[in-house]
Design a protein around this motif. Structure first.
Motif, PDB file in Angstrom:
ATOM      1  N   MET A 185       0.851  -1.187   0.000  1.00 17.00           N
ATOM      2  CA  MET A 185       0.000   0.000   0.000  1.00 17.00           C
ATOM      3  C   MET A 185       0.896   1.250   0.000  1.00 17.00           C
ATOM      4  SD  MET A 185      -2.936   0.856   2.722  1.00 17.00           S
ATOM      5  CE  MET A 185      -4.121   2.067   2.337  1.00 17.00           C
ATOM      6  N   PRO A 186       0.632   2.212  -0.922  1.00 15.97           N
ATOM      7  CA  PRO A 186       1.477   3.402  -0.985  1.00 15.97           C
ATOM      8  C   PRO A 186       1.301   4.277   0.255  1.00 15.97           C
ATOM      9  CG  PRO A 186      -0.178   3.433  -2.730  1.00 15.97           C
ATOM     10  CD  PRO A 186      -0.375   2.184  -1.937  1.00 15.97           C
ATOM     11  N   SER A 187       2.364   4.957   0.592  1.00 20.32           N
ATOM     12  CA  SER A 187       2.286   5.847   1.745  1.00 20.32           C
ATOM     13  C   SER A 187       1.471   7.085   1.407  1.00 20.32           C
ATOM     14  CB  SER A 187       3.691   6.245   2.189  1.00 20.32           C
ATOM     15  OG  SER A 187       4.265   7.101   1.229  1.00 20.32           O
ATOM     16  N   HIS A 188       1.116   7.809   2.449  1.00 23.80           N
ATOM     17  CA  HIS A 188       0.309   9.024   2.276  1.00 23.80           C
ATOM     18  C   HIS A 188       1.037  10.053   1.418  1.00 23.80           C
ATOM     19  CE1 HIS A 188      -2.515  12.183   3.199  1.00 23.80           C
ATOM     20  NE2 HIS A 188      -1.530  12.945   3.648  1.00 23.80           N
ATOM     21  N   SER A 189       2.350  10.203   1.625  1.00 28.53           N
ATOM     22  CA  SER A 189       3.111  11.205   0.869  1.00 28.53           C
ATOM     23  C   SER A 189       3.193  10.846  -0.612  1.00 28.53           C
ATOM     24  CB  SER A 189       4.507  11.385   1.459  1.00 28.53           C
ATOM     25  OG  SER A 189       5.230  10.186   1.372  1.00 28.53           O
ATOM     26  N   VAL A 190       3.246   9.546  -0.935  1.00 33.43           N
ATOM     27  CA  VAL A 190       3.282   9.122  -2.332  1.00 33.43           C
ATOM     28  C   VAL A 190       1.944   9.424  -2.999  1.00 33.43           C
ATOM     29  CG1 VAL A 190       3.445   7.118  -3.861  1.00 33.43           C
ATOM     30  CG2 VAL A 190       5.043   7.362  -1.953  1.00 33.43           C
ATOM     31  N   GLN A 228       1.695  13.154  -3.598  1.00 30.70           N
ATOM     32  CA  GLN A 228       2.547  13.565  -4.721  1.00 30.70           C
ATOM     33  C   GLN A 228       1.898  13.205  -6.053  1.00 30.70           C
ATOM     34  OE1 GLN A 228       5.377  15.408  -4.561  1.00 30.70           O
ATOM     35  NE2 GLN A 228       5.237  15.505  -6.771  1.00 30.70           N
ATOM     36  N   GLN A 229       1.300  12.023  -6.139  1.00 32.88           N
ATOM     37  CA  GLN A 229       0.623  11.611  -7.368  1.00 32.88           C
ATOM     38  C   GLN A 229      -0.562  12.526  -7.657  1.00 32.88           C
ATOM     39  OE1 GLN A 229      -0.290   7.537  -6.535  1.00 32.88           O
ATOM     40  NE2 GLN A 229       1.633   6.791  -7.388  1.00 32.88           N
ATOM     41  N   PHE A 230      -1.295  12.905  -6.611  1.00 31.11           N
ATOM     42  CA  PHE A 230      -2.425  13.822  -6.792  1.00 31.11           C
ATOM     43  C   PHE A 230      -1.934  15.177  -7.284  1.00 31.11           C
ATOM     44  CE2 PHE A 230      -5.118  17.194  -5.050  1.00 31.11           C
ATOM     45  CZ  PHE A 230      -6.300  16.904  -5.718  1.00 31.11           C
ATOM     46  N   GLN A 231      -0.873  15.691  -6.685  1.00 33.92           N
ATOM     47  CA  GLN A 231      -0.343  16.998  -7.085  1.00 33.92           C
ATOM     48  C   GLN A 231       0.171  16.954  -8.521  1.00 33.92           C
ATOM     49  OE1 GLN A 231       2.484  17.612  -3.933  1.00 33.92           O
ATOM     50  NE2 GLN A 231       1.030  18.792  -2.697  1.00 33.92           N
ATOM     51  N   ASP A 232       0.816  15.856  -8.901  1.00 32.53           N
ATOM     52  CA  ASP A 232       1.312  15.707 -10.271  1.00 32.53           C
ATOM     53  C   ASP A 232       0.156  15.702 -11.263  1.00 32.53           C
ATOM     54  OD1 ASP A 232       3.876  15.613  -9.318  1.00 32.53           O
ATOM     55  OD2 ASP A 232       4.089  13.427  -9.534  1.00 32.53           O
TER      56      ASP A 232
END
Length: 54
Positions: free
Chosen positions: A1-6, A9-13
Motif C-alpha cells: 500500500m502506498p504511503s500518504h506522501s506518495v 505527490q501523485q495527486f499533485q502531479d
C-alpha cells in the motif's frame, strides 16, 4: 500500500498536468480567436455584398 506522501505527490502531479492542459487549451483558443479576427478584418475591405443587400 502506498504511503500518504506518495499518494499526495501523485495527486499533485495529476493536478499540475490538468492545469497545464487547461492552459494549453486557453492559448490555442486565444490564438484561434485572434486569427479569425485578423482574417475578418483583412478580408472586410475586399468584401462586396450581394446586389440585393446594398
Amino acid at each position: 500500500m502506498p504511503s500518504h506522501s506518495v499518494c499526495l505527490q501523485q495527486f499533485q502531479d495529476s493536478e499540475l498536468r490538468l492545469v497545464l492542459m487547461h492552459s494549453g487549451l486557453s492559448v490555442d483558443e486565444v490564438v484561434n480567436n485572434r486569427y479569425w479576427m485578423r482574417l475578418n478584418e483583412s478580408c472586410q475591405i475586399h468584401f462586396m455584398p450581394p446586389e440585393n443587400e446594398k
